[in-house]
Structures are given as C-alpha cells and as structure tokens.
Design a protein around this motif. Structure first.
Motif, PDB file in Angstrom:
ATOM      1  N   VAL A 116       0.846  -1.192   0.000  1.00 63.22           N
ATOM      2  CA  VAL A 116       0.000   0.000   0.000  1.00 63.22           C
ATOM      3  C   VAL A 116       0.879   1.238   0.000  1.00 63.22           C
ATOM      4  N   ALA A 117       0.680   2.118  -0.974  1.00 60.94           N
ATOM      5  CA  ALA A 117       1.482   3.332  -1.070  1.00 60.94           C
ATOM      6  C   ALA A 117       1.185   4.260   0.089  1.00 60.94           C
ATOM      7  N   MET A 118       2.238   4.844   0.665  1.00 61.90           N
ATOM      8  CA  MET A 118       2.094   5.770   1.781  1.00 61.90           C
ATOM      9  C   MET A 118       2.813   7.066   1.436  1.00 61.90           C
ATOM     10  N   PRO A 119       2.291   8.175   1.835  1.00 59.34           N
ATOM     11  CA  PRO A 119       2.949   9.458   1.546  1.00 59.34           C
ATOM     12  C   PRO A 119       4.177   9.659   2.433  1.00 59.34           C
ATOM     13  N   TYR A 120       5.247  10.192   1.834  1.00 57.96           N
ATOM     14  CA  TYR A 120       6.470  10.467   2.576  1.00 57.96           C
ATOM     15  C   TYR A 120       6.915  11.893   2.309  1.00 57.96           C
ATOM     16  N   SER A 121       7.547  12.465   3.304  1.00 55.07           N
ATOM     17  CA  SER A 121       8.093  13.807   3.119  1.00 55.07           C
ATOM     18  C   SER A 121       9.360  13.725   2.269  1.00 55.07           C
ATOM     19  N   GLY A 122       9.650  14.770   1.521  1.00 55.37           N
ATOM     20  CA  GLY A 122      10.803  14.768   0.637  1.00 55.37           C
ATOM     21  C   GLY A 122      12.121  14.628   1.362  1.00 55.37           C
ATOM     22  N   TRP A 123      12.218  15.171   2.575  1.00 58.64           N
ATOM     23  CA  TRP A 123      13.487  15.103   3.296  1.00 58.64           C
ATOM     24  C   TRP A 123      13.824  13.672   3.713  1.00 58.64           C
ATOM     25  N   VAL A 124      12.790  12.810   3.875  1.00 58.99           N
ATOM     26  CA  VAL A 124      13.035  11.410   4.202  1.00 58.99           C
ATOM     27  C   VAL A 124      13.748  10.731   3.031  1.00 58.99           C
ATOM     28  N   LEU A 125      13.306  11.029   1.804  1.00 56.49           N
ATOM     29  CA  LEU A 125      13.968  10.479   0.622  1.00 56.49           C
ATOM     30  C   LEU A 125      15.418  10.932   0.544  1.00 56.49           C
ATOM     31  N   LEU A 126      15.667  12.204   0.842  1.00 51.62           N
ATOM     32  CA  LEU A 126      17.037  12.711   0.807  1.00 51.62           C
ATOM     33  C   LEU A 126      17.909  12.019   1.854  1.00 51.62           C
ATOM     34  N   ALA A 127      17.327  11.804   3.033  1.00 48.30           N
ATOM     35  CA  ALA A 127      18.089  11.137   4.093  1.00 48.30           C
ATOM     36  C   ALA A 127      18.439   9.703   3.699  1.00 48.30           C
ATOM     37  N   VAL A 128      17.448   8.982   3.109  1.00 48.01           N
ATOM     38  CA  VAL A 128      17.699   7.601   2.686  1.00 48.01           C
ATOM     39  C   VAL A 128      18.731   7.577   1.557  1.00 48.01           C
ATOM     40  N   ALA A 129      18.643   8.550   0.633  1.00 50.34           N
ATOM     41  CA  ALA A 129      19.619   8.630  -0.454  1.00 50.34           C
ATOM     42  C   ALA A 129      21.026   8.851   0.091  1.00 50.34           C
ATOM     43  N   ALA A 130      21.133   9.617   1.178  1.00 44.14           N
ATOM     44  CA  ALA A 130      22.446   9.871   1.776  1.00 44.14           C
ATOM     45  C   ALA A 130      23.038   8.612   2.393  1.00 44.14           C
ATOM     46  N   PHE A 131      22.170   7.642   2.785  1.00 48.43           N
ATOM     47  CA  PHE A 131      22.672   6.404   3.375  1.00 48.43           C
ATOM     48  C   PHE A 131      23.339   5.498   2.328  1.00 48.43           C
ATOM     49  N   ILE A 132      22.933   5.625   1.066  1.00 50.45           N
ATOM     50  CA  ILE A 132      23.339   4.654   0.038  1.00 50.45           C
ATOM     51  C   ILE A 132      24.853   4.549  -0.120  1.00 50.45           C
ATOM     52  N   PRO A 133      25.613   5.648  -0.264  1.00 47.98           N
ATOM     53  CA  PRO A 133      27.066   5.487  -0.481  1.00 47.98           C
ATOM     54  C   PRO A 133      27.852   5.083   0.755  1.00 47.98           C
ATOM     55  N   VAL A 134      27.243   5.208   1.935  1.00 42.26           N
ATOM     56  CA  VAL A 134      27.991   4.924   3.172  1.00 42.26           C
ATOM     57  C   VAL A 134      28.497   3.489   3.219  1.00 42.26           C
ATOM     58  N   PRO A 135      27.650   2.458   3.028  1.00 41.84           N
ATOM     59  CA  PRO A 135      28.170   1.082   3.087  1.00 41.84           C
ATOM     60  C   PRO A 135      29.170   0.773   1.976  1.00 41.84           C
ATOM     61  N   TYR A 136      29.007   1.414   0.808  1.00 40.65           N
ATOM     62  CA  TYR A 136      29.952   1.150  -0.279  1.00 40.65           C
ATOM     63  C   TYR A 136      31.337   1.709   0.054  1.00 40.65           C
ATOM     64  N   ILE A 137      31.365   2.925   0.577  1.00 43.97           N
ATOM     65  CA  ILE A 137      32.657   3.528   0.945  1.00 43.97           C
ATOM     66  C   ILE A 137      33.329   2.711   2.047  1.00 43.97           C
ATOM     67  N   LEU A 138      32.544   2.339   3.062  1.00 43.72           N
ATOM     68  CA  LEU A 138      33.084   1.538   4.164  1.00 43.72           C
ATOM     69  C   LEU A 138      33.546   0.173   3.658  1.00 43.72           C
ATOM     70  N   GLY A 139      32.721  -0.470   2.811  1.00 48.92           N
ATOM     71  CA  GLY A 139      33.065  -1.798   2.309  1.00 48.92           C
ATOM     72  C   GLY A 139      34.312  -1.784   1.454  1.00 48.92           C
ATOM     73  N   THR A 140      34.448  -0.775   0.592  1.00 49.83           N
ATOM     74  CA  THR A 140      35.640  -0.665  -0.252  1.00 49.83           C
ATOM     75  C   THR A 140      36.895  -0.491   0.599  1.00 49.83           C
ATOM     76  N   TYR A 141      36.790   0.322   1.641  1.00 53.24           N
ATOM     77  CA  TYR A 141      37.924   0.526   2.542  1.00 53.24           C
ATOM     78  C   TYR A 141      38.295  -0.784   3.240  1.00 53.24           C
ATOM     79  N   GLU A 142      37.291  -1.532   3.701  1.00 55.94           N
ATOM     80  CA  GLU A 142      37.554  -2.810   4.372  1.00 55.94           C
ATOM     81  C   GLU A 142      38.209  -3.808   3.418  1.00 55.94           C
ATOM     82  N   VAL A 143      37.704  -3.893   2.189  1.00 52.79           N
ATOM     83  CA  VAL A 143      38.263  -4.835   1.224  1.00 52.79           C
ATOM     84  C   VAL A 143      39.727  -4.484   0.917  1.00 52.79           C
ATOM     85  N   ASN A 144      40.013  -3.203   0.745  1.00 49.55           N
ATOM     86  CA  ASN A 144      41.394  -2.776   0.450  1.00 49.55           C
ATOM     87  C   ASN A 144      42.332  -3.132   1.602  1.00 49.55           C
ATOM     88  N   VAL A 145      41.906  -2.861   2.841  1.00 52.85           N
ATOM     89  CA  VAL A 145      42.733  -3.196   4.001  1.00 52.85           C
ATOM     90  C   VAL A 145      42.858  -4.712   4.137  1.00 52.85           C
TER      91      VAL A 145
END
Length: 416
Positions: A116-145
């Motif tokens: 069921v579709a639910m309405p979300y505020s735009g800032w929630v989308l921005l916050a979730v978008a900001a989470f996306i690169p975090v695990p990739y940056i951390l994971g790449t650093y871990e793999v290199n080390v």
C-alpha cells in the motif's frame, strides 16, 4: 623520514591492530545506521526502512563476529600448534550465512510486504539517499585493508557492506515509487536478493576452500617455486605445496640439493626459507625437506704427464688432463677425452686457473697423487663441491681399471 618518526613515536601498527581498528570502525558505522534508519522508520511509518534497519543490525552482528575472529586468530595455544588462524575463515563462513539470511529477508519482504502506497516527506527520501554510499565507501575501505593484510574475514565483511548498497538502493526506490504512487519494491527486492546471494556464495566458497586446506593460488605457488629454484644449491624441486590458514600461508617443499654435505645443505635451506618470507607476504611457516641429488653419472679429471696416459705428480704444471665420464649404474666409462692445460707455463696461479678450467668442465672428482690442501686450486675445488681423491695408479689405464673393474661400484657409490 616521516614513517621513522611515527614508528619512534609508537604509532606503528601491526596487521592485527589495523584489522581490529577497521572492524571497530565498521561496528560504529553500522550502529549509527541502525539508529538513523529505525528512527526514520518510526517517524515515517515505513516498513521498508524498518527492514533495512534490521538488515543493518545483521551487519552489526557480523562486525562483532569479525572482531571476535581477529582476537581469537592471533592467540597462541599449545594444543593448537598451527595457530587459530582459521577462526577468521570460520567467521567468514558465518558472515556468508548472514548474507544468505539477508537475501531471504529481502525476498520475504518483497513477497509478503505491505504494498500500500504511503505518503512520505521529501526530506526522508534525501536522508535515505544519503545512506546509500555509506556502506559502499566503508566496504571498499575494508576490502582494500583486507587484501593488503590478507584478512579473509575483513574482505568478507567489506564485500557484504558493498552488497548493502543494493539493499539500500531498493529501499530508496521503493520509497520513491510509493512517493509517486508506483509500486516498485517487489521486483527490485528480488533482483537485489539475487545479487546478495551471489556475493555470499563467493565468500562461502573461498572460506570453505581454506578450511578444507585448499592450495594457495597458482601465482603465489609459482613465485615460491621461482624463489627456491633461484638458489644455486637447488638442483630440482620434487614437490611443493602451500595452504592458507586465515590470512597466513604455510609452505612445504621437497628439493634436491647439488650439495651432499649436510651442513651446507642445511644452510641453503635456511637461506631459501628467509628468501620466501622476505619476498612473499603473510608466510607464517616454511618447511624445506632436502636430499642430495642422486648421481647417475660422474665426471673424473686426472692430471697427465703425456698423452700416453702417464699420471702427473703435479696438478697445475700437468701438460694434460684426462676427462672421464663414468656411468654409475652401468659401471662403465662412457667417454674419455684428453685436454691440454693452457696454464702449465704461467708464472702465477697456474693451479688455480687449471682448477677453474676443470670446474667449467663440471668435474665431480679429481684423482691426484698429492693433496691440494692449503693451495689455491684445493680451495677452489673444495668450494665448488668437487671431491679430491688420492690414487696410487701410475697410468690412466690403471685408473680406468680401478673404476670399472675391481673398485667400480665403490668409486661410484661415494657420490650417489
């Protein structure tokens, strides 16, 4: 210079301390993601964000397992003489299983989740978008080390974090679709689950290979093979094996030495072990088994007074040398040559230069009337491993008779 100052200041870190530091960083980042995602899910009522928060909690469990694996693998115990290095591989297997669990979690959410579709505020989308690169940056650093210090559990943890980018992306697109009234989360979640299972299978396969004592990779074995053969004492390699244990490598080789003297062969094996440790990273133990190369042919040199075969009482002043190729197994002379000594009339080092000429002929044994002990020729021949043997024979014919006839087997056995 800066590195020396850092080491002097106590800032130098061992591989275990670096891996532990990165694992603690992973734990802190994942804990922060849990708080942020669960907080946003409570604020927005998003089931997708709640599931992603639970997924991050699985990552925290994996980070704790990684830290435990690093601490245990570095411990030394008498009842584990080869160390606890494989604990890291066990941890990697556990992380792979957690990845499978995560994939199942996402697939289950795609099948049974609330569409069921639910309405979300735009800032929630921005916050979730900001989470996306975090695990990739951390994971790449871990793999290199992890690759730098050959830590399988750190590499596995880093690969898992990089796979988390897909799950974070699916959450974002699911929220974006619901924001515009388009249900996208079911199809995208299944695709993400497939990629996550693929990453988990790679980690599980590599870890199980090590736990089952699979050989180290071909390139590493080939490098070790080249190092061993480069030693001048090594005639051939009969067998070489290597296995991984955690991030460390154990090497065992059986080699044939061109030297029959036990002490010299032992020094050569120690030299080879040091070369392997210096040139190949993360080698924990090297074991070299050596044996003298079995001689099937021996080459004899005899100083001659003339071409008729009269043996000379002098070495450096002998006008000729007889070269005899003796077949040990057949007990026969295969070839006989007489070569002139071009150094018999030189003023200095005639004996040493004659010895060098014979060494170029790859002589195994020199038969003499008088010892060369304390002379330059004697030192040169001894250093090259050539045996100097006294003979009472007066002629070359007597020497051949002694080798092939009455004492043929005895003559060949000394260098077998």
């Amino acid at each position: 210079m800066q590195e020396e100052v850092q080491e002097a200041a106590g800032s130098y870190r061992t591989p275990d301390s670096v891996i532990l530091r990165v694992a603690l960083l992973s734990l802190a980042v994942n804990a922060g993601l849990i708080v942020a995602k669960l907080g946003l899910s409570v604020y927005s009522g998003s089931l997708a964000l709640r599931a992603d928060g639970i997924h991050s909690f699985v990552d925290v469990v994996a980070s704790i397992a990684l830290i435990a694996g690093v601490l245990l693998s570095s411990r030394k115990r008498r009842d584990f003489p080869y160390g606890l290095y494989k604990v890291e591989n066990v941890v990697s297997v556990a992380i792979a299983l957690l990845i499978f669990f995560t994939a199942f979690e996402i697939a289950a959410e795609a099948v049974t989740g609330d569409a069921v579709a639910m309405p979300y505020s735009g800032w929630v989308l921005l916050a979730v978008a900001a989470f996306i690169p975090v695990p990739y940056i951390l994971g790449t650093y871990e793999v290199n080390v992890g690759q730098k210090y050959n830590s399988p559990s750190l590499i596995a943890d880093g690969q898992q974090h990089r796979a988390d980018v897909l799950s974070s992306s699916i959450v974002f697109f699911a929220l974006l679709g619901q924001f515009f009234g388009i249900p996208l989360d079911r199809i995208a979640a299944v695709i993400v689950a497939v990629f996550i299972v693929r990453a988990g299978w790679g980690i599980l396969k590599d870890s199980m290979r090590t736990l089952l004592d699979a050989s180290v990779d071909y390139d590493t074995l080939n490098e070790i093979h080249t190092i061993i053969l480069s030693d001048p004492m090594v005639s051939s390699i009969k067998r070489i094996t290597g296995r991984n244990s955690g991030r460390y490598i154990f090497v065992e080789a059986m080699v044939e030495m061109a030297e029959s003297d036990f002490e010299k062969a032992h020094r050569a094996s120690e030299r080879i072990e040091q070369d392997i440790r210096r040139q190949v990273p993360n080698v924990e133990r090297v074991l070299i088994h050596y044996e003298p190369k079995k001689k099937t042919h021996l080459r004899y040199a005899v100083p001659l007074q003339d071409r008729e075969g009269l043996i000379s009482a002098h070495f450096g002043e002998a006008p000729y040398f007889a070269i005899l190729d003796y077949d040990v197994e057949k007990n026969s002379i295969e070839r006989q040559d007489i070569v002139a000594n071009p150094f018999k009339d030189v003023e200095k080092r005639k004996g040493g230069q004659a010895a060098e000429m014979l060494l170029a002929q790859k002589i195994d044994v020199v038969l003499l009337h008088h010892s060369l002990a304390g002379r330059a020729a004697g030192y040169a021949l001894e250093a090259a491993g050539v045996e100097m043997r006294m003979t009472p024979a007066a002629t070359l014919a007597e020497v051949i008779d002694d080798l092939v006839g009455r004492h043929g087997e005895e003559g060949g056995a000394s260098l077998r």
